[in-house]
Design a protein around this motif. Structure first.
Motif, PDB file in Angstrom:
ATOM      1  N   LYS A   7       0.848  -1.199   0.000  1.00  0.00           N
ATOM      2  CA  LYS A   7       0.000   0.000   0.000  1.00  0.00           C
ATOM      3  C   LYS A   7       0.880   1.244   0.000  1.00  0.00           C
ATOM      4  N   ASP A   8       0.568   2.170  -0.915  1.00  0.00           N
ATOM      5  CA  ASP A   8       1.261   3.462  -0.992  1.00  0.00           C
ATOM      6  C   ASP A   8       2.758   3.312  -1.252  1.00  0.00           C
ATOM      7  N   GLY A  41       3.029  -2.240   6.730  1.00  0.00           N
ATOM      8  CA  GLY A  41       2.207  -3.386   7.131  1.00  0.00           C
ATOM      9  C   GLY A  41       0.900  -3.503   6.374  1.00  0.00           C
ATOM     10  N   LYS A  42       0.691  -2.630   5.380  1.00  0.00           N
ATOM     11  CA  LYS A  42      -0.557  -2.638   4.621  1.00  0.00           C
ATOM     12  C   LYS A  42      -0.348  -3.248   3.241  1.00  0.00           C
ATOM     13  N   GLY A  43      -1.375  -3.951   2.753  1.00  0.00           N
ATOM     14  CA  GLY A  43      -1.245  -4.710   1.519  1.00  0.00           C
ATOM     15  C   GLY A  43      -0.976  -6.164   1.850  1.00  0.00           C
ATOM     16  N   PHE A  44      -1.354  -7.051   0.938  1.00  0.00           N
ATOM     17  CA  PHE A  44      -1.305  -8.488   1.223  1.00  0.00           C
ATOM     18  C   PHE A  44       0.092  -8.964   1.601  1.00  0.00           C
ATOM     19  N   ARG A  55      11.864  -4.876  14.652  1.00  0.00           N
ATOM     20  CA  ARG A  55      13.085  -5.643  14.369  1.00  0.00           C
ATOM     21  C   ARG A  55      13.146  -6.111  12.915  1.00  0.00           C
ATOM     22  N   VAL A  56      12.223  -5.598  12.090  1.00  0.00           N
ATOM     23  CA  VAL A  56      12.210  -5.925  10.666  1.00  0.00           C
ATOM     24  C   VAL A  56      12.845  -4.788   9.873  1.00  0.00           C
ATOM     25  N   ALA A 100       4.372 -10.708   5.289  1.00  0.00           N
ATOM     26  CA  ALA A 100       5.768 -10.615   5.737  1.00  0.00           C
ATOM     27  C   ALA A 100       5.850 -10.371   7.240  1.00  0.00           C
ATOM     28  N   TYR A 101       5.028  -9.463   7.734  1.00  0.00           N
ATOM     29  CA  TYR A 101       5.063  -9.165   9.172  1.00  0.00           C
ATOM     30  C   TYR A 101       4.488 -10.318   9.994  1.00  0.00           C
ATOM     31  N   ALA A 102       3.508 -11.024   9.440  1.00  0.00           N
ATOM     32  CA  ALA A 102       2.962 -12.186  10.150  1.00  0.00           C
ATOM     33  C   ALA A 102       4.011 -13.286  10.267  1.00  0.00           C
ATOM     34  N   VAL A 103       4.767 -13.507   9.196  1.00  0.00           N
ATOM     35  CA  VAL A 103       5.851 -14.490   9.223  1.00  0.00           C
ATOM     36  C   VAL A 103       6.927 -14.047  10.216  1.00  0.00           C
ATOM     37  N   ALA A 104       7.277 -12.763  10.166  1.00  0.00           N
ATOM     38  CA  ALA A 104       8.290 -12.232  11.091  1.00  0.00           C
ATOM     39  C   ALA A 104       7.871 -12.448  12.541  1.00  0.00           C
TER      40      ALA A 104
END
Length: 294
Positions: A73-74, A80-83, A101-102, A88-92
């Motif tokens: 997104k944008d 953290g927005k967009g599929f 920490r990402v 990626a953040y869920a996996v992290a």
């Protein structure tokens, strides 16, 4: 007596040494125990927040620039927005790395799965898992099942296509190195050489300018393009998956990376507990069924 006693003591010492040597030779060795344990045991190497990452204590994630919607997104992967940003953040998080920490970095699409040592821990950029690509990089298990779609300007000859045969005489375009391009060359097999572009933006411009009759992208991207970017275009249809295994996007890692089983485990856990389905519903809900081109 002194000499005899000394000889006796030497004989006893020699016998004791021989016995100890035999005992040690028969005992299980530390090396044997290490060999018997599974290499890269997940329990040991996948300790949350303590993985062997490129930067200690950080998880480095890569994607292309610009980062397209609806995947991001944008053009800001870190928000953290967009599929794919959400995935990626869920996996992290599953790996023990919170958002702070990402670290994100920009890596061109083609370079992500080219041979060579990577500067990232994993890349997320709509990269389809394939046998050929696995020769150069590792993949996690699939985080998204995808189909390819055809986009054409409304009212054009291409927009009236109802099957693959109707596409053969058209000038088609796609981004270099993508499954979209593979579908043109391997499934459609057009009479004209397809137009190949470094970026999807270039393919969209070519479509708007009439340089190609239609372009091929993954289905969610096709829905976004026609809804927000090239509004006088339409989705002509989608291709059936080729073969028994559906096309899937996977996270890209170094060939032989110690993180591969950890990242795969994280993706599998997110699929099992419904997190991936929830993220897909939130960000890709517009990607409903389109006519199937046969």
């Amino acid at each position: 007596m002194h000499l005899a006693s000394r000889a006796l003591r030497c004989a006893v010492a020699a016998a004791t040494t021989a016995l100890l040597t035999t005992a040690v030779g028969c005992a299980p060795q530390p090396e044997d125990k290490a060999t018997a344990a599974p290499s890269g045991s997940a329990a040991k190497s996948c300790t949350k927040g303590k993985l062997a990452t490129k930067t200690s204590g950080k998880l480095t994630i890569a994607t292309d620039e610009p980062a397209y919607e609806p995947w991001f997104k944008d053009d800001r992967p870190a928000n953290g927005k967009g599929f794919e940003s959400a995935v990626a953040y869920a996996v992290a998080q599953q790996l023990g790395y919170g958002k702070s920490r990402v670290v994100w970095q920009s890596v061109p699409f083609n370079k992500a799965f080219a041979p060579g040592v990577k500067t990232f821990d994993f890349d997320v950029n709509q990269v389809s898992i394939s046998t050929e690509r696995k020769k150069a990089v590792d993949f996690s298990s699939g985080y998204y099942d995808v189909r390819q779609a055809v986009i054409a300007l409304k009212g054009s000859k291409a927009a009236k296509a109802r099957g693959i045969a109707d596409l053969k005489g058209l000038k088609l375009g796609a981004q270099v190195g993508t499954t979209s391009l593979d579908y043109i060359t391997d499934v459609v097999k057009p009479k004209q050489e397809p137009a190949v572009y470094a970026k999807n933006d270039q393919a969209k411009s070519a479509l708007k300018n009439g340089q190609v009759d239609a372009v091929v992208t993954d289905l969610p991207t096709a829905f976004y393009i026609t809804a927000a970017e090239v509004t006088d275009a339409k989705i002509v249809g989608q291709f059936e998956n080729q073969g028994g295994t559906p096309e899937q996007f996977g996270l890209v890692l170094d060939r032989g990376s110690a993180l591969t089983p950890c990242v795969t485990g994280a993706v599998d856990a997110l699929r099992k507990d419904g997190t991936l389905a929830g993220i897909e519903k939130q960000w890709l809900s517009d990607a409903v069924d389109a006519p199937v081109l046969k």
